[in-house]
Design a protein around this motif. Structure first.
Motif, PDB file in Angstrom:
ATOM      1  N   SER A  11      45.427  64.063  21.815  1.00  0.00           N
ATOM      2  CA  SER A  11      44.915  65.079  22.749  1.00  0.00           C
ATOM      3  C   SER A  11      43.764  65.853  22.131  1.00  0.00           C
ATOM      4  N   ALA A  12      43.897  66.172  20.853  1.00  0.00           N
ATOM      5  CA  ALA A  12      42.816  66.902  20.181  1.00  0.00           C
ATOM      6  C   ALA A  12      41.548  66.062  20.103  1.00  0.00           C
ATOM      7  N   PHE A  13      41.699  64.757  19.715  1.00  0.00           N
ATOM      8  CA  PHE A  13      40.535  63.879  19.686  1.00  0.00           C
ATOM      9  C   PHE A  13      39.891  63.732  21.063  1.00  0.00           C
ATOM     10  N   GLY A  14      40.716  63.621  22.124  1.00  0.00           N
ATOM     11  CA  GLY A  14      40.177  63.494  23.481  1.00  0.00           C
ATOM     12  C   GLY A  14      39.410  64.728  23.910  1.00  0.00           C
ATOM     13  N   LEU A  15      39.926  65.939  23.545  1.00  0.00           N
ATOM     14  CA  LEU A  15      39.248  67.185  23.893  1.00  0.00           C
ATOM     15  C   LEU A  15      37.903  67.288  23.192  1.00  0.00           C
ATOM     16  N   VAL A  16      37.903  66.946  21.897  1.00  0.00           N
ATOM     17  CA  VAL A  16      36.644  67.009  21.142  1.00  0.00           C
ATOM     18  C   VAL A  16      35.623  66.021  21.719  1.00  0.00           C
TER      19      VAL A  16
END
Length: 414
Positions: A11-16
């Motif tokens: 989720s963090a990678f997708g947001l970035v």
């Protein structure tokens, strides 16, 4: 415990990634706006002439000198565009070197000797004044003036005709007091080359400026040709109105020195109605048992000339009417260049009622013309209410069914 951790990392990678992509798109849009080229300058081109406002001011009026331009400006029609179009080549472009322009004398002073005379001016100011200063009584008799140019291209072995404009045409529409003019042109005597201009709406001074190039005509044969211009007014609901015609024999006209500008007065069409419309031989037979009508179009003779060539390309159109409503139509083949045509074509019509009381049959003899609408040479109607030989012939086929009865009939005006 490992599953929530993996989900959080993804989720963090997708947001970035989403934030980075959004920022990149915004930067691209901003840079494209700053580097966008200014809009193009669209220039309206009419008939190969740049008429953008700053360029239009430098153009000369057609048929006028620099000295007399201010005088003729008030005499020129407001709704027509007069440009210096004589200096274009076949492709519609203006060459850098000026060509030698010539013109013929006015029609009033024209004679066979004057065909070879040429002038530097396209149209003299005196001729323009004489045209525009006509009285109201003269305008009723005048049918206008046609302006055109002739040229021979020796490199391409082509005969070039440019129909420039017409001035002072009569109004054929009584309501709007205007006309929808167009011009048909035929090269005589063979009638092989037939062309026509586009229709210009609601004008009495149409500026056509259309060039027609005819290839394969040797220069030695130009002297034997004749140009026939037919000026018409388009009518959407009936036959087009004939305004007049212009006939130009090319005998004595020299095109070896360059383009020749000419103007001729439009005259009334030469139609020999006094000599009659000719005769048509037809044979009819009514079959009461099958309730059919057999019609044989046999011959036509003494057909008048439909144009100045002296020959027609006739064919016959047969219309069957029931209670004044057309229910069937047939037509014969075209017979080329003859005033005495032999058709010998048979047609069989089914009659929708008992007897021939409400039946009538119409024969239209027409002149075939590929370039425009076919012209009606003559008309013949056979029926119970027909007069003369048409009524007598119909009475005989009703009294003697199953008998083929043939008769000659005089054609009336179409």
């Amino acid at each position: 415990d490992e599953v929530p951790t993996v989900v959080g990392i993804f989720s963090a990678f997708g947001l970035v990634f989403s934030v980075s992509l959004f920022a990149w798109i915004c930067c691209q849009r901003k840079s494209s706006k700053s580097n966008k080229t200014p809009p193009y300058k669209f220039v309206h081109v009419l008939k190969g002439v740049d008429i953008y406002p700053e360029n239009l001011n430098s153009k000369k009026k057609f048929g006028a000198d620099d000295k007399n331009e201010a005088k003729n400006k008030s005499a020129m029609p407001k709704n027509s565009l007069h440009l210096d179009l004589e200096k274009r080549d076949l492709n519609g472009n203006f060459p850098k070197t000026t060509t030698k322009m010539q013109s013929s004398p006015d029609l009033e002073n024209s004679s066979p000797k004057h065909f070879a005379e040429r002038k530097k001016d396209s149209v003299s100011p005196d001729s323009l004044k004489s045209i525009t200063s006509l009285s109201s009584e003269d305008k009723q008799d005048k049918l206008g003036t046609l302006f055109f140019s002739l040229e021979y291209n020796f490199e391409k072995k082509a005969f070039v005709v440019n129909i420039k404009e017409a001035r002072g045409l009569p109004a054929m529409d009584e309501q709007s007091m205007t006309s929808d003019p167009y011009i048909k042109m035929t090269i005589l005597p063979e009638k092989k080359h037939k062309v026509k201009t586009r229709v210009l709406r609601k004008t009495l001074d149409p500026a056509f400026d259309e060039t027609f190039t005819f290839y394969g005509i040797p220069y030695s044969q130009i002297q034997d040709l004749t140009l026939h211009f037919m000026v018409l007014s388009f009518d959407r609901f009936s036959r087009d109105d004939v305004i007049g015609e212009v006939l130009i024999p090319l005998t004595g006209i020299e095109l070896s020195e360059g383009r020749l500008l000419m103007d001729r007065e439009i005259i009334k069409r030469n139609v020999r109605k006094s000599s009659g419309r000719g005769e048509l031989l037809v044979s009819l037979c009514y079959q009461s048992t099958t309730n059919t009508l057999t019609v044989v179009v046999l011959k036509a003779r003494h057909l008048p000339k439909s144009d100045v060539s002296g020959l027609s390309d006739p064919y016959v159109k047969v219309n069957l009417y029931h209670a004044k409503k057309r229910i069937s139509k047939k037509k014969t083949h075209v017979k080329k260049c003859t005033p005495n045509a032999v058709f010998n074509e048979l047609f069989v019509f089914d009659i929708p009622c008992e007897g021939l009381d409400d039946i009538s049959i119409e024969f239209l003899v027409l002149d075939s013309d590929r370039g425009s609408r076919n012209e009606v040479i003559g008309r013949l109607t056979l029926g119970a209410s027909a007069e003369g030989t048409g009524g007598e012939h119909w009475k005989e086929i009703c009294e003697y069914p199953r008998r083929q009865i043939a008769k000659w009939h005089m054609l009336c005006d179409g």
